[in-house]
Design a protein around this motif. Sequence first.
Motif, mmCIF file in Angstrom:
data_model
loop_
_atom_site.group_PDB
_atom_site.id
_atom_site.type_symbol
_atom_site.label_atom_id
_atom_site.label_comp_id
_atom_site.label_asym_id
_atom_site.label_seq_id
_atom_site.Cartn_x
_atom_site.Cartn_y
_atom_site.Cartn_z
ATOM 1 N N SER A 48 0.848 -1.186 0.000
ATOM 2 C CA SER A 48 0.000 0.000 0.000
ATOM 3 C C SER A 48 0.890 1.244 0.000
ATOM 4 C CB SER A 48 -0.908 0.010 1.222
ATOM 5 O OG SER A 48 -0.150 0.248 2.395
ATOM 6 N N PRO A 49 0.375 2.377 -0.456
ATOM 7 C CA PRO A 49 1.168 3.620 -0.431
ATOM 8 C C PRO A 49 1.645 3.975 0.977
ATOM 9 C CG PRO A 49 -0.762 3.899 -1.816
ATOM 10 C CD PRO A 49 -0.897 2.559 -1.135
ATOM 11 N N GLU A 50 0.834 3.648 1.994
ATOM 12 C CA GLU A 50 1.226 3.946 3.377
ATOM 13 C C GLU A 50 2.436 3.114 3.802
ATOM 14 O OE1 GLU A 50 -1.999 3.059 2.543
ATOM 15 O OE2 GLU A 50 -2.798 5.096 2.556
ATOM 16 N N GLU A 51 2.466 1.844 3.387
ATOM 17 C CA GLU A 51 3.604 0.989 3.712
ATOM 18 C C GLU A 51 4.873 1.498 3.036
ATOM 19 O OE1 GLU A 51 1.925 -3.480 4.333
ATOM 20 O OE2 GLU A 51 1.814 -2.662 2.306
ATOM 21 N N ALA A 53 5.521 4.609 2.084
ATOM 22 C CA ALA A 53 5.922 5.861 2.737
ATOM 23 C C ALA A 53 6.584 5.576 4.073
ATOM 24 C CB ALA A 53 4.717 6.765 2.930
ATOM 25 N N GLY A 54 6.044 4.631 4.833
ATOM 26 C CA GLY A 54 6.645 4.269 6.124
ATOM 27 C C GLY A 54 8.042 3.707 5.972
ATOM 28 N N GLU A 55 8.261 2.906 4.950
ATOM 29 C CA GLU A 55 9.580 2.339 4.689
ATOM 30 C C GLU A 55 10.576 3.436 4.328
ATOM 31 O OE1 GLU A 55 12.523 -0.443 4.527
ATOM 32 O OE2 GLU A 55 10.479 -0.769 5.212
#
Length: 62
Positions: A48-51, A53-55
Amino acid sequence: MNRTSRPCPICKKPRSEEFTPFCSSRCKDRDLAHWFGDGYAVPGRPASPEEIAGEIIREERD
């Protein structure tokens, strides 16, 4: 087994020692274009885009 006994994975012609595992520069470049154009993929669930960005944030902290 001799490395040249298996065919080129792109066109199935005999491999060249210079371009192993391919037969020529052309097939080598075609393979690279498949990777750049998302023609090949490593199996797994989509991120997902959130994953993603978190990475990126975790990498910047390290």
